[in-house]
Design an enzyme around this catalytic site. Structure first.
Site, PDB file in Angstrom:
ATOM      1  N   ARG A 179      -3.420  -9.966   4.908  1.00  0.00           N
ATOM      2  CA  ARG A 179      -3.865  -9.983   3.505  1.00  0.00           C
ATOM      3  C   ARG A 179      -2.697  -9.495   2.652  1.00  0.00           C
ATOM      4  O   ARG A 179      -2.267  -8.350   2.795  1.00  0.00           O
ATOM      5  CB  ARG A 179      -5.091  -9.065   3.385  1.00  0.00           C
ATOM      6  CG  ARG A 179      -5.731  -9.037   2.024  1.00  0.00           C
ATOM      7  CD  ARG A 179      -6.973  -8.142   2.045  1.00  0.00           C
ATOM      8  NE  ARG A 179      -7.540  -8.007   0.715  1.00  0.00           N
ATOM      9  CZ  ARG A 179      -7.071  -7.146  -0.190  1.00  0.00           C
ATOM     10  NH1 ARG A 179      -6.057  -6.350   0.073  1.00  0.00           N
ATOM     11  NH2 ARG A 179      -7.635  -7.099  -1.387  1.00  0.00           N
ATOM     12  N   LYS A 193       0.815  -1.219   0.000  1.00  0.00           N
ATOM     13  CA  LYS A 193       0.000   0.000   0.000  1.00  0.00           C
ATOM     14  C   LYS A 193       0.851   1.274   0.000  1.00  0.00           C
ATOM     15  O   LYS A 193       2.044   1.241   0.283  1.00  0.00           O
ATOM     16  CB  LYS A 193      -0.956  -0.005   1.205  1.00  0.00           C
ATOM     17  CG  LYS A 193      -2.109  -0.983   0.973  1.00  0.00           C
ATOM     18  CD  LYS A 193      -3.213  -0.849   1.977  1.00  0.00           C
ATOM     19  CE  LYS A 193      -4.352  -1.790   1.561  1.00  0.00           C
ATOM     20  NZ  LYS A 193      -5.357  -1.942   2.593  1.00  0.00           N
TER      21      LYS A 193
HETATM   22  C1  7PJ Z   1      -8.156  -4.238   1.968  1.00  0.00           C
HETATM   23  C2  7PJ Z   1      -9.220  -5.015   1.522  1.00  0.00           C
HETATM   24  C3  7PJ Z   1      -7.812  -4.269   3.347  1.00  0.00           C
HETATM   25  C4  7PJ Z   1      -9.621  -5.812   3.651  1.00  0.00           C
HETATM   26  C5  7PJ Z   1      -8.387  -3.928  -0.134  1.00  0.00           C
HETATM   27  C6  7PJ Z   1      -5.384  -3.078  -1.642  1.00  0.00           C
HETATM   28  C7  7PJ Z   1      -6.684  -2.342  -1.645  1.00  0.00           C
HETATM   29  N1  7PJ Z   1      -9.951  -5.806   2.343  1.00  0.00           N
HETATM   30  N2  7PJ Z   1      -9.351  -4.811   0.206  1.00  0.00           N
HETATM   31  N3  7PJ Z   1      -8.577  -5.066   4.147  1.00  0.00           N
HETATM   32  N4  7PJ Z   1      -7.626  -3.597   0.914  1.00  0.00           N
HETATM   33  N5  7PJ Z   1     -10.311  -6.576   4.506  1.00  0.00           N
HETATM   34  O1  7PJ Z   1      -5.311  -4.294  -1.584  1.00  0.00           O
HETATM   35  O2  7PJ Z   1      -4.340  -2.373  -1.730  1.00  0.00           O
HETATM   36  O3  7PJ Z   1      -6.902  -3.602   3.841  1.00  0.00           O
HETATM   37  S1  7PJ Z   1      -8.163  -3.341  -1.765  1.00  0.00           S
END
Ligand code: 7PJ
Length: 276
Positions: free
Chosen positions: A254, A220
């Protein structure tokens, strides 16, 4: 398939959630996996590398991203969910905020709904209440198109905790048991660079709610802007941040880089066995 969060609590193992974006404009793998076959190959590779959950997202939540129709999102996500479930024995999470997509995902065997809007959109609570699926509730200030324009908080941790409490109450009032919920403070979603590092520094405070925590920091801007690194050069920063979150109680991370993240978690596990 066992519950994602119960596997984690039984084995006391941090779960690595591998990101599989199927949007043409996702944050950092911009369209690379739009095609079905390459998506399946990517899944196979993630499984070989030790992934615990595959997170499929058909809507880009990148700041300024355009809206996707229900039909387009279903076409992007559901055939892939079916193909993964028929070929592999792996947990799948669907990253969506649309009730219609959630309903299809539940029908075709998804294990988790990962909603960056925390089931606030119309119909979501009702759809999810009729299933036993796990749900990740994420905090976001504002909406993706404008959330990075001028995020402000008086007390960021207190605000996020209040939001979590409200959403947990709402879920319970709609018949969704607390045991099905995972909480995520939403790094990068309506938060400045400083906000993001404050949330990371105080991540352990979210344990007060007694639910499993998820941290999504991989590649990010909070990594890139601090280090002045392009998206392709954020692995070391992403691993460092994931470790900081896990040491404060994150149970699911994640990530884009599954093999490297699994290695990092193995180091933490080797150390943890000597802690009291
Ligand atoms: C997140 C997400 C996060 C959860 C995205 C990216 C943006 N879902 N979906 N937490 N970020 N739960 O992956 O950079 O931080 S999309």
């Amino acid at each position: 398939m066992s519950k994602i969060t119960s596997i984690q609590s039984e084995l006391n193992k941090v779960q690595v959630m591998g990101i599989l974006n199927v949007t043409p404009d996702s944050f950092s793998d911009g369209g690379q996996f739009t095609h079905f076959d390459s998506a399946l190959k990517q899944v196979e590779q993630m499984i070989k590398n030790g992934v615990d959950v595959i997170d499929i997202g058909g809507e880009s939540t990148r700041p300024g991203a355009v809206d996707v129709s229900v039909q387009d999102e279903i076409i992007r996500v559901i055939p892939l969910l079916k193909a993964i479930k028929s070929r592999f024995d792996i947990n799948v999470s669907i990253d969506t905020s649309k009730a219609e997509v959630m309903a299809e995902a539940i029908t075709f065997g998804a294990d988790m709904i990962n909603d960056v809007r925390a089931l606030q959109n119309k119909g979501c609570l009702e759809v999810v209440a009729q299933s036993n699926i796990e749900i990740c509730l994420m905090h976001m200030q504002g909406m993706p198109r404008t959330m990075q324009e001028n995020p402000e908080y008086n007390d960021i941790i207190g605000d996020i905790l209040d939001f979590f409490r409200q959403r947990i109450n709402c879920c319970e009032q709609n018949g969704i048991h607390k045991e099905r919920l995972v909480l995520d403070p939403g790094f990068g979603f309506g938060k400045t660079l400083e906000h993001n590092y404050e949330v990371l520094a105080k991540f352990s405070q979210f344990n007060a709610l007694g639910l499993p925590l998820l941290a999504g920091i991989s590649r990010k801007s909070m990594i890139g802007n601090l280090l002045n690194r392009d998206v392709s050069d954020r692995l070391a920063g992403s691993l460092a941040a994931a470790i900081v979150a896990v040491q404060q109680g994150a149970k699911i991370i994640r990530v884009h880089d599954v093999q490297e993240s699994v290695d990092a978690m193995r180091i933490l596990k080797a150390v943890a066995q000597y802690k009291i």
